[in-house]
Design a protein around this motif. Sequence first.
Motif, PDB file in Angstrom:
ATOM      1  N   GLY A 216       0.804  -1.221   0.000  1.00 13.02           N
ATOM      2  CA  GLY A 216       0.000   0.000   0.000  1.00 13.02           C
ATOM      3  C   GLY A 216       0.830   1.261   0.000  1.00 13.02           C
ATOM      4  O   GLY A 216       0.315   2.345   0.282  1.00 13.02           O
ATOM      5  N   ILE A 217       2.100   1.144  -0.325  1.00 18.31           N
ATOM      6  CA  ILE A 217       3.003   2.301  -0.296  1.00 18.31           C
ATOM      7  C   ILE A 217       4.204   1.968  -1.187  1.00 18.31           C
ATOM      8  O   ILE A 217       4.524   0.801  -1.407  1.00 18.31           O
ATOM      9  CB  ILE A 217       3.454   2.598   1.149  1.00 18.31           C
ATOM     10  N   ALA A 218       4.827   3.013  -1.738  1.00 14.29           N
ATOM     11  CA  ALA A 218       5.999   2.823  -2.603  1.00 14.29           C
ATOM     12  C   ALA A 218       7.138   3.699  -2.106  1.00 14.29           C
ATOM     13  O   ALA A 218       6.913   4.766  -1.524  1.00 14.29           O
ATOM     14  CB  ALA A 218       5.660   3.176  -4.052  1.00 14.29           C
ATOM     15  N   ALA A 219       8.367   3.250  -2.364  1.00 14.18           N
ATOM     16  CA  ALA A 219       9.545   3.995  -1.915  1.00 14.18           C
ATOM     17  C   ALA A 219      10.617   3.982  -2.992  1.00 14.18           C
ATOM     18  O   ALA A 219      10.727   3.035  -3.771  1.00 14.18           O
ATOM     19  CB  ALA A 219      10.100   3.385  -0.631  1.00 14.18           C
ATOM     20  N   SER A 260       7.945   0.311   7.448  1.00 16.66           N
ATOM     21  CA  SER A 260       7.355   0.271   8.787  1.00 16.66           C
ATOM     22  C   SER A 260       7.880   1.411   9.659  1.00 16.66           C
ATOM     23  O   SER A 260       7.628   1.430  10.867  1.00 16.66           O
ATOM     24  CB  SER A 260       7.646  -1.076   9.458  1.00 16.66           C
ATOM     25  N   GLY A 261       8.573   2.351   9.042  1.00 22.48           N
ATOM     26  CA  GLY A 261       9.152   3.470   9.779  1.00 22.48           C
ATOM     27  C   GLY A 261       8.142   4.564  10.064  1.00 22.48           C
ATOM     28  O   GLY A 261       7.001   4.534   9.589  1.00 22.48           O
ATOM     29  N   ALA A 266       3.156   7.728   9.104  1.00 23.03           N
ATOM     30  CA  ALA A 266       2.464   9.013   9.038  1.00 23.03           C
ATOM     31  C   ALA A 266       1.788   9.195   7.684  1.00 23.03           C
ATOM     32  O   ALA A 266       0.659   9.692   7.596  1.00 23.03           O
ATOM     33  CB  ALA A 266       3.445  10.147   9.301  1.00 23.03           C
ATOM     34  N   LEU A 267       2.473   8.795   6.621  1.00 21.05           N
ATOM     35  CA  LEU A 267       1.893   8.922   5.284  1.00 21.05           C
ATOM     36  C   LEU A 267       0.690   8.003   5.118  1.00 21.05           C
ATOM     37  O   LEU A 267      -0.342   8.413   4.567  1.00 21.05           O
ATOM     38  CB  LEU A 267       2.958   8.610   4.230  1.00 21.05           C
ATOM     39  N   ARG A 268       0.797   6.765   5.586  1.00 20.17           N
ATOM     40  CA  ARG A 268      -0.345   5.845   5.514  1.00 20.17           C
ATOM     41  C   ARG A 268      -1.541   6.405   6.274  1.00 20.17           C
ATOM     42  O   ARG A 268      -2.679   6.372   5.787  1.00 20.17           O
ATOM     43  CB  ARG A 268       0.034   4.481   6.086  1.00 20.17           C
ATOM     44  N   ASN A 269      -1.303   6.891   7.476  1.00 18.80           N
ATOM     45  CA  ASN A 269      -2.397   7.442   8.275  1.00 18.80           C
ATOM     46  C   ASN A 269      -3.058   8.611   7.557  1.00 18.80           C
ATOM     47  O   ASN A 269      -4.290   8.769   7.577  1.00 18.80           O
ATOM     48  CB  ASN A 269      -1.886   7.889   9.642  1.00 18.80           C
TER      49      ASN A 269
END
Length: 285
Positions: A216-219, A260-261, A266-269
Amino acid sequence: MSEKVAGAQQPISLYSENDSEARLRIGGRGVQSVEIGGRLLKLLADASQPMMLRDLATQAELTPGQAHAYLTSFRKLELVEQDAASGRYHLGPFALRLGLARLHGTDPYRLASEAVIGLAEELSLMVAVTVWGTHGPTIVLVQESSNYIHANVRPGGMFTVTGTATGKIFAAYLPPKLVEPVIQAELQAAQKGWNNSGALSGEALTREIEKVRRDGIAATIDLPVPGISALAAPIFNHSGHLQLAITVIGPTPKIDVGLSGPHAEALRNFTRRISAQLGYFPPSA
């Protein structure tokens, strides 16, 4: 206080003279009876199936008589319906009208653009809001933090699909027929010498897109600009369609790109909150 429910001929009194707990209170603290009724509506909205009166009363911390009185008023307003066979309650047609009115009047860009100010300050990182444009991921807003970051990210600019965290979000959640032509154009341009640092293709790109869907997130780290890293996450509407990508960008030593940092959390929230305001709730919820 009378608690006759079935076939009651007399109106049920909600409040007694000394019932300071449940009496209407108007002022800075609001109207307490509305807040109590709201608890019942929230329970029905969160429930996966119609609910019995006793369960609603227990979870709302009311007596059955009090809960029945609220539900009777809500039935008159068509906020709530009662199944004739089972006696269970569920939300009514006017609740649906309210929800649709909220959805139709909500602008995803406005919600996000107002909220990213706080996110940028919270993380001390740059935040970009991106939409899918004619030629791919298009930046529509850049919110600087109090710590200026030297990155060539400006409204109207583009992110690549194959080489940026933002692009991977669109590749993961948009229909392939929209994304594939842009991917092919980027890969062809790279073959002709166009600089697309860190661009992925073939199986590597497919695996990365699948990973983004799982996480659900990319880096990206030090890509596409050396020394600059980023995290990106999606915002969905009530239909589950991708509306925006939110990207936090910063110097590699200053941004934690671990999934998981604290920055990822914060971005997921943030994106979950905006998505919820647009009416989206993940299937697992």
